[in-house]
Scaffold this active site. Structure first.
Site, PDB file in Angstrom:
ATOM      1  N   ILE A 216       0.827  -1.221   0.000  1.00 55.26           N
ATOM      2  CA  ILE A 216       0.000   0.000   0.000  1.00 55.26           C
ATOM      3  C   ILE A 216       0.855   1.264   0.000  1.00 55.26           C
ATOM      4  O   ILE A 216       0.634   2.161  -0.828  1.00 55.26           O
ATOM      5  CB  ILE A 216      -1.035  -0.044   1.148  1.00 55.26           C
ATOM      6  CG1 ILE A 216      -2.064  -1.133   0.803  1.00 55.26           C
ATOM      7  CG2 ILE A 216      -1.693   1.309   1.348  1.00 55.26           C
ATOM      8  CD1 ILE A 216      -3.011  -1.481   1.903  1.00 55.26           C
TER       9      ILE A 216
ATOM     10  N   GLU B 224      12.009   6.907   6.789  1.00 55.27           N
ATOM     11  CA  GLU B 224      12.845   5.954   7.528  1.00 55.27           C
ATOM     12  C   GLU B 224      13.548   5.004   6.560  1.00 55.27           C
ATOM     13  O   GLU B 224      14.744   4.789   6.612  1.00 55.27           O
ATOM     14  CB  GLU B 224      11.932   5.173   8.457  1.00 55.27           C
ATOM     15  CG  GLU B 224      12.543   3.939   9.055  1.00 55.27           C
ATOM     16  CD  GLU B 224      11.517   3.205   9.902  1.00 55.27           C
ATOM     17  OE1 GLU B 224      10.803   3.869  10.668  1.00 55.27           O
ATOM     18  OE2 GLU B 224      11.430   1.978   9.804  1.00 55.27           O
TER      19      GLU B 224
ATOM     20  N   GLY C 142       9.292   2.515  12.652  1.00 54.80           N
ATOM     21  CA  GLY C 142       9.130   3.959  12.874  1.00 54.80           C
ATOM     22  C   GLY C 142       7.706   4.430  12.733  1.00 54.80           C
ATOM     23  O   GLY C 142       7.465   5.621  12.579  1.00 54.80           O
TER      24      GLY C 142
HETATM   25  N1  COA Z   1      -5.805 -11.288  10.985  1.00 49.31           N
HETATM   26  C1  COA Z   1      -5.168 -12.430  10.590  1.00 49.31           C
HETATM   27  N2  COA Z   1      -4.192 -12.447   9.654  1.00 49.31           N
HETATM   28  C2  COA Z   1      -3.859 -11.268   9.095  1.00 49.31           C
HETATM   29  C3  COA Z   1      -4.486 -10.068   9.432  1.00 49.31           C
HETATM   30  C4  COA Z   1      -5.498 -10.112  10.421  1.00 49.31           C
HETATM   31  N3  COA Z   1      -6.118  -8.989  10.807  1.00 49.31           N
HETATM   32  N4  COA Z   1      -3.944  -9.068   8.705  1.00 49.31           N
HETATM   33  C5  COA Z   1      -3.025  -9.633   7.925  1.00 49.31           C
HETATM   34  N5  COA Z   1      -2.971 -10.937   8.157  1.00 49.31           N
HETATM   35  C6  COA Z   1      -2.060 -11.898   7.519  1.00 49.31           C
HETATM   36  C7  COA Z   1      -2.101 -11.792   6.017  1.00 49.31           C
HETATM   37  O1  COA Z   1      -3.091 -12.642   5.464  1.00 49.31           O
HETATM   38  C8  COA Z   1      -0.709 -12.240   5.660  1.00 49.31           C
HETATM   39  O2  COA Z   1      -0.656 -13.663   5.777  1.00 49.31           O
HETATM   40  P1  COA Z   1       0.246 -14.524   4.787  1.00 49.31           P
HETATM   41  O3  COA Z   1       1.684 -14.101   5.106  1.00 49.31           O
HETATM   42  O4  COA Z   1      -0.069 -15.909   5.194  1.00 49.31           O
HETATM   43  O5  COA Z   1      -0.183 -14.132   3.418  1.00 49.31           O
HETATM   44  C9  COA Z   1       0.156 -11.664   6.773  1.00 49.31           C
HETATM   45  O6  COA Z   1      -0.735 -11.518   7.894  1.00 49.31           O
HETATM   46  C10 COA Z   1       0.785 -10.306   6.437  1.00 49.31           C
HETATM   47  O7  COA Z   1      -0.240  -9.420   6.090  1.00 49.31           O
HETATM   48  P2  COA Z   1      -0.078  -8.266   4.989  1.00 49.31           P
HETATM   49  O8  COA Z   1      -1.342  -7.528   4.906  1.00 49.31           O
HETATM   50  O9  COA Z   1       0.457  -8.864   3.716  1.00 49.31           O
HETATM   51  O10 COA Z   1       0.976  -7.343   5.664  1.00 49.31           O
HETATM   52  P3  COA Z   1       2.358  -6.751   5.119  1.00 49.31           P
HETATM   53  O11 COA Z   1       3.303  -7.828   4.781  1.00 49.31           O
HETATM   54  O12 COA Z   1       2.026  -5.716   4.108  1.00 49.31           O
HETATM   55  O13 COA Z   1       2.935  -6.098   6.460  1.00 49.31           O
HETATM   56  C11 COA Z   1       2.911  -4.928   8.513  1.00 49.31           C
HETATM   57  C12 COA Z   1       2.142  -5.337   7.266  1.00 49.31           C
HETATM   58  C13 COA Z   1       1.921  -4.196   9.327  1.00 49.31           C
HETATM   59  C14 COA Z   1       3.399  -6.091   9.308  1.00 49.31           C
HETATM   60  C15 COA Z   1       4.093  -4.013   8.075  1.00 49.31           C
HETATM   61  O14 COA Z   1       3.660  -2.908   7.466  1.00 49.31           O
HETATM   62  C16 COA Z   1       4.923  -3.562   9.193  1.00 49.31           C
HETATM   63  O15 COA Z   1       5.964  -4.110   9.394  1.00 49.31           O
HETATM   64  N6  COA Z   1       4.492  -2.565  10.002  1.00 49.31           N
HETATM   65  C17 COA Z   1       5.126  -2.135  11.245  1.00 49.31           C
HETATM   66  C18 COA Z   1       6.315  -1.308  11.064  1.00 49.31           C
HETATM   67  C19 COA Z   1       6.040  -0.035  10.348  1.00 49.31           C
HETATM   68  O16 COA Z   1       4.948   0.388  10.115  1.00 49.31           O
HETATM   69  N7  COA Z   1       7.077   0.625   9.961  1.00 49.31           N
HETATM   70  C20 COA Z   1       6.921   1.862   9.243  1.00 49.31           C
HETATM   71  C21 COA Z   1       8.137   2.485   8.832  1.00 49.31           C
HETATM   72  S1  COA Z   1       9.040   1.548   7.607  1.00 49.31           S
END
Ligand code: COA
Length: 435
Positions: free
Chosen positions: A222, A241, A339
């Site tokens: 996204i 970051e 971050g």
């Molecule tokens: N309940 C159950 N499972 C969920 C879920 C929910 N609410 N939301 C997502 N999932 C699962 C997805 O199905 C996916 O599973 P899979 O690996 O088996 O396909 C997995 O969790 C990852 O979900 P996805 O939506 O693909 O997340 P992402 O890989 O885009 O990562 C974060 C999302 C939030 C983990 C990531 O953005 C992050 O690291 N955030 C924290 C750090 C941050 O924001 N840093 C910002 C500065 S760089």
């Protein structure tokens, strides 16, 4: 004048010679992603396997390589990882109970390291030494300076393919204890696949971003889709970051020129860069690019100095209070805080700034709503209800900051997937939230 080349030759070792120095109880430190040292860690793991050395720990973050101390649980107790982020192999090891994790805000890590940790060796992959005897720490500044200050020894791995960052942390050959030469292709992240939902969300956020804004994009499809939707904008700036591929795209198409920034005008600012080779080519010898320590880059009081600061990050679920979980599925660790909160706060303090937390409305093929009445048991709150600003799904945008509980619940239900809106409304009413 000291002969840098003589010093270099004198300190040149094989990875195995470096590994020979390791003793039980040693603690290694490495910074994020492409500056990690693959060859030294491999040699250390091999020596530890072959000897009775025990209790060696390696502190890492956002790993670029499948390190043995995370991948091989039979090493646990002899050589174990301590992650400051928990992704990839570290995530699996932390959830499997054979690696540990340090929770925290990324901006705080240098201070925590200076106050609490000592390292027997700090290891870093660098670009080749320049004519003044300096190695550039290339793609990452993050908490390197803090680890350097707290390390008894410094081991560098020289990779001719590491880009040289002109405005970033540098190490002089006189500071270094051992040099290993290991030229190999830079570690790259697989290209992000931007699906239709991410494209819609990216488009919704892009409508909220004015020309001249300064942006931070987090990890994932996204934030990347939003980046791609900004290509028609003008005079954008970057203070972020993690420097990512979509940002190179924005710089190269001219949407970003950093001309309207209040601080670091004309420069792109980040604390580390990780992605495709295109990123590394962009950084190399680029005077308009600054990779600076995270306690500066991610400090909300620094971030907010740029007007119209816009942060865009992902999440796993949000409850009707507006509490954002971006780190776990229930108790299962998925990520560190990184971050996210640093940028939510920095953007909200900036004149004209906005912070967006964005995600698809459902997970697991539409069976789970990411907007929930309550977070899953054990879920980690990353961004609190008091810090949250905008939440975005493919169904629209909710503005929560400063809003009442009732307004939050109504707005969040309106952007939940239609299949879950009745259930969420029922729960919210039961709690007396829809006044
Ligand atoms: N309940 C159950 N499972 C969920 C879920 C929910 N609410 N939301 C997502 N999932 C699962 C997805 O199905 C996916 O599973 P899979 O690996 O088996 O396909 C997995 O969790 C990852 O979900 P996805 O939506 O693909 O997340 P992402 O890989 O885009 O990562 C974060 C999302 C939030 C983990 C990531 O953005 C992050 O690291 N955030 C924290 C750090 C941050 O924001 N840093 C910002 C500065 S760089």
């Amino acid at each position: 004048m000291a002969d840098h080349n003589a010093m270099y030759r004198e300190k040149l070792k094989t990875p195995e010679q470096v590994a020979q120095q390791v003793e039980s109880g040693w603690v290694f430190g490495m910074d994020a992603a492409p500056t990690q040292t693959e060859a030294i860690m491999k040699a250390v793991a091999e020596r530890i396997r072959a000897t009775d050395i025990r209790d060696v720990k390696v502190h890492t973050m956002l790993d670029a390589y499948p390190f043995d101390f995370y991948a091989d649980n039979s090493l646990f107790g002899k050589m174990s990882g301590v992650s400051w982020f928990s992704s990839g192999g570290a995530r699996k090891a932390v959830n499997g109970g054979y690696a540990d994790l340090v929770p925290g805000y990324y901006r705080d890590f240098p201070g925590v390291i200076r106050r609490m940790y000592d390292y027997d060796a700090y290891c870093v992959a660098v670009s080749p030494m320049d004519s003044h005897g300096y190695f550039s720490l290339a793609t990452t500044s993050s908490y390197s300076e803090a680890m350097i200050a707290k390390a008894k020894r410094i081991f560098v791995e020289v990779n001719e393919k590491q880009p040289r960052c002109l405005c970033g942390t540098q190490l002089h050959v006189s500071q270094v204890d051992a040099i290993v030469e290991n030229t190999h292709d830079m570690p790259v992240l697989p290209p992000v696949v931007i699906d239709e939902t991410s494209r819609i969300i990216g488009g919704l956020i892009a409508e909220q971003i004015p020309d001249g804004a300064c942006i931070q994009l987090g990890i994932g499809a996204i934030p990347d889709a939003t980046g791609m939707a900004l290509k028609t904008k003008h005079d954008l700036g970057i203070h972020t970051e993690m420097f990512t591929d979509s940002m190179v795209e924005l710089l190269e198409c001219g949407a970003v020129n950093n001309s309207k920034k209040q601080i670091h005008r004309g420069k792109t600012v980040t604390t580390f860069a990780y992605g495709s080779q295109r990123i590394y080519d962009y950084i190399d010898d680029n005077p308009a690019f600054e990779i600076l320590p995270v306690d500066y880059v991610n400090d909300p009081n620094v971030i907010c100095q740029n007007d119209n600061m816009i942060s865009i990050n992902a999440a796993l679920e949000v409850d009707l209070f507006g509490q954002v979980c971006a780190e776990s599925v229930g108790t299962k660790h998925m990520s560190g805080s990184g971050g996210q909160v640093d940028y939510v706060r920095g953007a909200c303090q900036s004149k004209g700034g906005k912070s967006f937390i964005a995600f698809a409305s459902t997970a697991k093929g539409g069976t789970i709503s990411k907007i929930k009445n309550t977070l899953a048991p054990g879920a980690i709150v990353t961004t609190s209800k008091n810090d949250v600003d905008y939440i975005v799904t493919e169904y629209g945008i909710a503005h929560l900051r400063g809003e009442t509980l009732s307004s939050r619940a109504r707005q969040l239900i309106a952007i939940a997937h239609p299949d879950f809106r009745d259930e969420l409304t029922f729960e919210a009413k039961k709690r007396g939230m829809l006044v």
